[in-house]
Design a protein around this motif. Structure first.
Motif, PDB file in Angstrom:
ATOM      1  N   SER A 483      -0.866  -2.795   4.816  1.00 47.36           N
ATOM      2  CA  SER A 483      -2.284  -2.765   5.149  1.00 47.36           C
ATOM      3  C   SER A 483      -3.034  -1.755   4.288  1.00 47.36           C
ATOM      4  O   SER A 483      -4.144  -2.021   3.800  1.00 47.36           O
ATOM      5  CB  SER A 483      -2.463  -2.438   6.634  1.00 47.36           C
ATOM      6  OG  SER A 483      -3.830  -2.388   6.980  1.00 47.36           O
ATOM      7  N   ARG A 484      -2.419  -0.596   4.078  1.00 47.97           N
ATOM      8  CA  ARG A 484      -3.054   0.425   3.242  1.00 47.97           C
ATOM      9  C   ARG A 484      -3.250  -0.075   1.818  1.00 47.97           C
ATOM     10  O   ARG A 484      -4.319   0.109   1.203  1.00 47.97           O
ATOM     11  CB  ARG A 484      -2.195   1.690   3.228  1.00 47.97           C
ATOM     12  CG  ARG A 484      -2.840   2.867   2.495  1.00 47.97           C
ATOM     13  CD  ARG A 484      -1.864   3.990   2.238  1.00 47.97           C
ATOM     14  NE  ARG A 484      -0.870   3.664   1.229  1.00 47.97           N
ATOM     15  CZ  ARG A 484      -1.100   3.704  -0.100  1.00 47.97           C
ATOM     16  NH1 ARG A 484      -2.296   4.029  -0.555  1.00 47.97           N
ATOM     17  NH2 ARG A 484      -0.143   3.392  -0.952  1.00 47.97           N
ATOM     18  N   LEU A 485      -2.223  -0.734   1.268  1.00 48.13           N
ATOM     19  CA  LEU A 485      -2.312  -1.239  -0.097  1.00 48.13           C
ATOM     20  C   LEU A 485      -3.363  -2.333  -0.230  1.00 48.13           C
ATOM     21  O   LEU A 485      -4.089  -2.389  -1.232  1.00 48.13           O
ATOM     22  CB  LEU A 485      -0.946  -1.759  -0.548  1.00 48.13           C
ATOM     23  CG  LEU A 485       0.120  -0.705  -0.851  1.00 48.13           C
ATOM     24  CD1 LEU A 485       1.464  -1.373  -1.115  1.00 48.13           C
ATOM     25  CD2 LEU A 485      -0.281   0.167  -2.031  1.00 48.13           C
ATOM     26  N   GLN A 486      -3.455  -3.213   0.763  1.00 49.96           N
ATOM     27  CA  GLN A 486      -4.461  -4.268   0.705  1.00 49.96           C
ATOM     28  C   GLN A 486      -5.871  -3.683   0.677  1.00 49.96           C
ATOM     29  O   GLN A 486      -6.753  -4.187  -0.026  1.00 49.96           O
ATOM     30  CB  GLN A 486      -4.287  -5.227   1.884  1.00 49.96           C
ATOM     31  CG  GLN A 486      -3.059  -6.114   1.740  1.00 49.96           C
ATOM     32  CD  GLN A 486      -2.761  -6.938   2.978  1.00 49.96           C
ATOM     33  OE1 GLN A 486      -3.129  -6.550   4.085  1.00 49.96           O
ATOM     34  NE2 GLN A 486      -2.079  -8.054   2.801  1.00 49.96           N
ATOM     35  N   THR A 487      -6.070  -2.618   1.421  1.00 50.05           N
ATOM     36  CA  THR A 487      -7.363  -1.930   1.376  1.00 50.05           C
ATOM     37  C   THR A 487      -7.579  -1.270   0.023  1.00 50.05           C
ATOM     38  O   THR A 487      -8.664  -1.358  -0.570  1.00 50.05           O
ATOM     39  CB  THR A 487      -7.446  -0.867   2.494  1.00 50.05           C
ATOM     40  OG1 THR A 487      -7.302  -1.507   3.761  1.00 50.05           O
ATOM     41  CG2 THR A 487      -8.771  -0.124   2.445  1.00 50.05           C
ATOM     42  N   GLU A 488      -6.539  -0.642  -0.486  1.00 48.47           N
ATOM     43  CA  GLU A 488      -6.642   0.073  -1.758  1.00 48.47           C
ATOM     44  C   GLU A 488      -6.968  -0.872  -2.908  1.00 48.47           C
ATOM     45  O   GLU A 488      -7.783  -0.545  -3.781  1.00 48.47           O
ATOM     46  CB  GLU A 488      -5.329   0.798  -2.033  1.00 48.47           C
ATOM     47  CG  GLU A 488      -5.307   1.581  -3.332  1.00 48.47           C
ATOM     48  CD  GLU A 488      -3.966   2.272  -3.554  1.00 48.47           C
ATOM     49  OE1 GLU A 488      -3.142   1.721  -4.327  1.00 48.47           O
ATOM     50  OE2 GLU A 488      -3.748   3.330  -2.964  1.00 48.47           O
ATOM     51  N   VAL A 489      -6.344  -2.055  -2.932  1.00 47.58           N
ATOM     52  CA  VAL A 489      -6.566  -2.978  -4.044  1.00 47.58           C
ATOM     53  C   VAL A 489      -7.709  -3.952  -3.773  1.00 47.58           C
ATOM     54  O   VAL A 489      -7.976  -4.845  -4.564  1.00 47.58           O
ATOM     55  CB  VAL A 489      -5.280  -3.757  -4.395  1.00 47.58           C
ATOM     56  CG1 VAL A 489      -4.138  -2.810  -4.689  1.00 47.58           C
ATOM     57  CG2 VAL A 489      -4.896  -4.745  -3.299  1.00 47.58           C
ATOM     58  N   LYS A 490      -8.354  -3.789  -2.618  1.00 53.20           N
ATOM     59  CA  LYS A 490      -9.538  -4.587  -2.254  1.00 53.20           C
ATOM     60  C   LYS A 490      -9.206  -6.059  -2.078  1.00 53.20           C
ATOM     61  O   LYS A 490      -9.964  -6.942  -2.478  1.00 53.20           O
ATOM     62  CB  LYS A 490     -10.644  -4.399  -3.291  1.00 53.20           C
ATOM     63  CG  LYS A 490     -11.065  -2.947  -3.463  1.00 53.20           C
ATOM     64  CD  LYS A 490     -12.109  -2.789  -4.557  1.00 53.20           C
ATOM     65  CE  LYS A 490     -12.468  -1.322  -4.738  1.00 53.20           C
ATOM     66  NZ  LYS A 490     -13.469  -1.123  -5.831  1.00 53.20           N
TER      67      LYS A 490
END
Length: 529
Positions: A483-490
């Motif tokens: 979830s954090r990565l999906q937010t980070e990479v938009k």
């Protein structure tokens, strides 16, 4: 007086030898579907092939052992390299109906503006004309192995010979005639060893009918796995065509070429037909034929690397030229019973990466950091001393080239594959990769499954630990990281429906053909492979 003159001459010589050489030249030697298992520097247990040309980069420079892709398929990863952005931001999701928007920011444009001479030669596969290059000479779409038509700065031309050799020759010709007042960035991009793995005539029979060791998962039954893993169409047992098996020759050969081809294959093909093989015996035969052909195409690439490095040495360019080898993704050489790529599993996720930069990379060094082709755009810019745009999503590898270990280097990477169901019925999936684990979610109307792979407990990746109670905390942690990565990479889920590129997904209508551009480079549609 004489002594003072000698000292002055010595001081001048020292000053000249220490003088800046100017920005480094960059050569990106790029292959299509080059498996790390096929490069001897990576030390596959099967010892499939000796690659002295490619190995020179590992011996004279450094080898990366965890270079990962973000979307294991040809065109999308090429777009990632150009932009330094994930597929969902650069707009090129798949090979089925994506067309690269060349008007967007790319690293070659930035290098060009900073004074670099830029060129791309060989396979482009982005369905629009290259931008940001002073010179481009590319294959239309996938290209073919023999006597390929190509596009020379917008003009269609025909070539006679074997495609790997032709790309190599054009590369050397450009180097000889380049603008020598500028540093250069050259992308020399081979079709090989892409399917259908058609060898050069000089390499027919190169292995003297060697019997290759089989991978331990050649007959993987996918037991206990998601339907997404078992219900595929990329198996040696079910997807291998007559052209793959060389029961029919590749297209566009001359009569003389065809005669040489048939002289080698036909006697062997006749024995195959008489044997009337079925079941595992048929798979074993196909695997052996596949290894002969695939590895033969890699031999031609290895020879091309040797020619390139020898030329750089002879012209005194090596000392100030960074040479980088990679591939758009890894490839299956029989593991899990597969050829092709696409999956988050190791053989397709991991791609070779080797770098030689005299005076910067220490000879013979290896690196185990999680790096990615997503990093290449910023790496090229950093090598050239050009500022890296804040909206690029990777990290420059230059500190790693220097042997430094940045404290904040990534510990995980986000992955998302989109193309379904053609050509190989690999379900769209996204996931997070760490040094040890892979958590993946397959999503289609008929499959909504999670799997967890533990490379430490199961290096062959034949088991899912997702429902194992002992891994409950690990799953929870990885979902939070995902979830954090999906937010980070938009990345916003679910992704746009059109990205799946065909009518069989969610009942979509057949998508329109890619828009044709002004350049002649768009006239030939790329194959879905």
């Amino acid at each position: 007086m004489i002594r003072r003159l000698i000292l002055s001459i010595g001081l001048l010589a020292t000053t000249l030898s220490a003088a800046p050489k100017g920005p480094p030249n960059i050569v990106f030697f790029f292959c299509d579907d080059l498996a790390y298992q096929a490069i001897s520097a990576y030390g596959d247990d099967r010892k499939l092939l000796e690659t002295p040309g490619l190995d020179r980069l590992a011996k004279e420079g450094m080898r990366f052992d965890r270079c990962l892709v973000t979307n294991s398929i040809c065109g999308p990863m090429r777009a990632v390299i150009q932009t330094g952005k994930y597929s969902h931001l650069n707009g090129f999701y798949n090979n089925s109906n994506s067309t690269f928007d060349g008007s967007q920011q790319t690293f070659p444009k930035l290098l060009q503006k900073s004074g670099y001479s830029t060129a791309v030669i060989g396979k482009w596969h982005l369905m629009s004309d290259p931008q940001g290059y002073d010179y481009w000479h590319i294959l239309p779409g996938q290209g073919i192995y023999y006597n390929p038509p190509m596009i020379d700065n917008g003009k269609e031309v025909k070539h006679q010979g074997y495609t790997t050799d032709i790309i190599s020759d054009i590369t050397l010709e450009w180097l000889k005639n380049r603008d020598k007042t500028k540093p250069f960035m050259l992308m020399t991009q081979h079709k090989a060893p892409h399917r259908e793995w058609a060898p050069a005539l000089r390499h027919l029979g190169w292995d003297k009918d060697r019997v290759y060791p089989e991978p331990p998962t050649l007959f993987d039954d996918y037991a206990g796995r998601s339907k997404a893993v078992s219900d595929h169409d990329m198996g040696i047992d079910r997807t291998f065509t007559d052209r793959d098996a060389k029961l029919v020759p590749p297209p566009n050969m001359t009569e003389e070429q065809l005669a040489q081809w048939n002289a080698y294959y036909e006697p062997r093909n006749q024995k195959y037909r008489e044997a009337n093989l079925t079941g595992k015996d048929l798979v074993k035969w196909r695997y052996q034929r596949y290894m002969h052909d695939y590895l033969a195409t890699v031999k031609s690439v290895d020879e091309a690397m040797t020619k390139l490095l020898d030329y750089l040495d002879q012209e005194g360019l090596s000392e100030n030229t960074v040479v980088i080898l990679s591939s758009d993704q890894g490839f299956y050489l029989g593991e899990h019973g597969w050829f092709d790529k696409r999956w988050i599993f190791e053989e397709s996720l991991r791609t070779p990466l080797m770098v030689r930069w005299p005076g910067v990379t220490k000879a013979g060094r290896t690196d185990n950091h999680i790096v990615s082709l997503l990093d290449m755009a910023q790496t090229f810019l950093d090598i050239a001393g050009v500022p890296q745009p804040a909206d690029m999503q990777g990290h420059s590898l230059v500190p790693l080239f220097k042997g430094e270990a940045p404290a904040e280097w990534r510990k995980s990477l986000y992955y998302h594959y989109y193309e379904f169901p053609v050509p190989h019925r690999v379900r769209p999936h996204y996931g997070v990769i760490t040094d040890r684990y892979k958590l993946v979610h397959y999503y289609t109307p008929d499959v909504d499954d999670w799997e967890l792979m533990d490379r430490q407990a199961d290096p062959l990746e034949v088991k899912s630990f997702y429902n194992d109670p002992a891994y409950a905390d690990t799953v929870k942690e990885l979902k939070a990281e995902l979830s954090r990565l999906q937010t980070e990479v938009k990345e916003t889920l679910p992704p746009p429906r059109f990205t799946h590129g065909n009518k069989a997904f969610e009942g979509e209508p057949e998508p329109p053909a890619p828009a044709k551009g002004k350049g002649k480079g768009k006239k030939k549609k790329a194959q879905a492979e």
